[in-house]
Design an enzyme around this catalytic site. Structure first.
Site, PDB file in Angstrom:
ATOM      1  N   ASN A  97       0.839  -1.197   0.000  1.00 21.50           N
ATOM      2  CA  ASN A  97       0.000   0.000   0.000  1.00 21.50           C
ATOM      3  C   ASN A  97       0.876   1.250   0.000  1.00 21.50           C
ATOM      4  OD1 ASN A  97       0.621  -0.708   2.732  1.00 21.50           O
ATOM      5  ND2 ASN A  97      -1.092   0.478   3.511  1.00 21.50           N
ATOM      6  N   GLU A 141       0.327   5.262   0.699  1.00 18.29           N
ATOM      7  CA  GLU A 141      -0.621   6.280   1.164  1.00 18.29           C
ATOM      8  C   GLU A 141      -0.206   7.675   0.711  1.00 18.29           C
ATOM      9  OE1 GLU A 141      -1.027   5.565   5.398  1.00 18.29           O
ATOM     10  OE2 GLU A 141      -2.270   3.805   4.997  1.00 18.29           O
ATOM     11  N   CYS A 160      -4.216   0.698  -2.358  1.00 20.02           N
ATOM     12  CA  CYS A 160      -4.075  -0.573  -1.645  1.00 20.02           C
ATOM     13  C   CYS A 160      -2.993  -1.451  -2.269  1.00 20.02           C
ATOM     14  CB  CYS A 160      -5.386  -1.349  -1.682  1.00 20.02           C
ATOM     15  SG  CYS A 160      -6.734  -0.595  -0.788  1.00 20.02           S
ATOM     16  N   GLU A 200      -3.156  -4.613  -2.953  1.00 24.33           N
ATOM     17  CA  GLU A 200      -3.673  -5.542  -3.965  1.00 24.33           C
ATOM     18  C   GLU A 200      -3.646  -4.918  -5.357  1.00 24.33           C
ATOM     19  OE1 GLU A 200      -4.964  -4.807  -1.015  1.00 24.33           O
ATOM     20  OE2 GLU A 200      -6.281  -6.391  -0.260  1.00 24.33           O
ATOM     21  N   CYS A 251     -10.576  -4.838   0.103  1.00 27.02           N
ATOM     22  CA  CYS A 251     -11.698  -3.888   0.103  1.00 27.02           C
ATOM     23  C   CYS A 251     -12.531  -4.086  -1.177  1.00 27.02           C
ATOM     24  CB  CYS A 251     -11.182  -2.447   0.194  1.00 27.02           C
ATOM     25  SG  CYS A 251     -10.474  -1.824  -1.339  1.00 27.02           S
ATOM     26  N   CYS A 296     -10.768  -3.238  -4.488  1.00 25.04           N
ATOM     27  CA  CYS A 296      -9.783  -4.246  -4.900  1.00 25.04           C
ATOM     28  C   CYS A 296     -10.467  -5.517  -5.396  1.00 25.04           C
ATOM     29  CB  CYS A 296      -8.826  -4.558  -3.751  1.00 25.04           C
ATOM     30  SG  CYS A 296      -7.678  -3.201  -3.429  1.00 25.04           S
TER      31      CYS A 296
HETATM   32  N1  THU Z   1      -5.268  -1.509   2.716  1.00 22.33           N
HETATM   33  C1  THU Z   1      -4.712  -2.327   1.769  1.00 22.33           C
HETATM   34  O1  THU Z   1      -3.669  -2.016   1.198  1.00 22.33           O
HETATM   35  N2  THU Z   1      -5.333  -3.496   1.500  1.00 22.33           N
HETATM   36  C2  THU Z   1      -6.445  -3.958   2.147  1.00 22.33           C
HETATM   37  O2  THU Z   1      -6.917  -5.051   1.848  1.00 22.33           O
HETATM   38  C3  THU Z   1      -7.074  -3.150   3.192  1.00 22.33           C
HETATM   39  C4  THU Z   1      -6.508  -1.788   3.370  1.00 22.33           C
HETATM   40  C5  THU Z   1      -4.562  -0.273   3.065  1.00 22.33           C
HETATM   41  C6  THU Z   1      -5.179   0.996   2.596  1.00 22.33           C
HETATM   42  C7  THU Z   1      -4.597   1.991   3.604  1.00 22.33           C
HETATM   43  O3  THU Z   1      -3.315   2.392   3.141  1.00 22.33           O
HETATM   44  C8  THU Z   1      -4.420   1.170   4.854  1.00 22.33           C
HETATM   45  O4  THU Z   1      -4.448  -0.172   4.460  1.00 22.33           O
HETATM   46  C9  THU Z   1      -5.459   1.437   5.914  1.00 22.33           C
HETATM   47  O5  THU Z   1      -6.743   1.315   5.403  1.00 22.33           O
END
Ligand code: THU
Length: 136
Positions: free
Chosen positions: A50, A52, A61, A63, A97, A100
């Site tokens: 991920n 941000e 994300c 994925e 999520c 994804c």
């Molecule tokens: N996140 C992912 O990368 N994958 C998931 O399956 C759930 C959430 C990340 C998004 C964000 O950067 C952090 O986790 C918190 O939500």
């Protein structure tokens, strides 16, 4: 659910690669670091983490980043995702999520999704996680 889409050694390898990808995560806002590993039909594995942003909604994300890497490494018109594993730094349940799920479905409608569920490691089909995915 017991799926036979990938072998046990492929499954373990995916979890290992996803675990390594956790260390690459850029998650200074949530501190929730996520790694993902995609297995394609050619047998190759691609990782993602991920990433941000200070403008929170721009965060991406793990994925979807793993799938983007797979597309870069193969061909977007022929790539098929056989399986994807997701690992997080806090070892808490973390299923993909909704966004994804739709992106996984785009590239593998029979993909196996390996993640930490409420009862521990879980294998689901993307169809189970996203019934009636959207297509044009
Ligand atoms: N996140 C992912 O990368 N994958 C998931 O399956 C759930 C959430 C990340 C998004 C964000 O950067 C952090 O986790 C918190 O939500």
């Amino acid at each position: 659910m017991n799926l036979s889409t990938v072998t046990e050694s492929e499954r373990q390898k995916l979890i290992q690669v996803a675990t390594q990808a956790v260390s690459k995560a850029y998650a200074p806002y949530s501190q929730f670091r996520v790694g993902a590993a995609v297995l394609t039909e050619t047998g190759k594995i691609f990782a993602g983490c991920n990433v941000e942003n200070a403008s929170y909604g721009l965060s991406m994300c793990a994925e979807r980043n793993a799938i983007a890497n797979a597309i870069m490494g193969e061909r977007s018109d022929t790539i098929r995702v056989r399986a994807i594993a997701i690992v997080n730094s806090q070892n808490v349940p973390c299923s993909p999520c909704g966004a994804c799920r739709q992106v996984i479905w785009e590239f593998g409608q029979e993909a196996q999704v390996i993640f930490l569920g409420k009862q521990g490691w879980q294998d689901s089909t993307i169809e189970e996680l996203l019934p009636e995915g959207f297509s044009l």
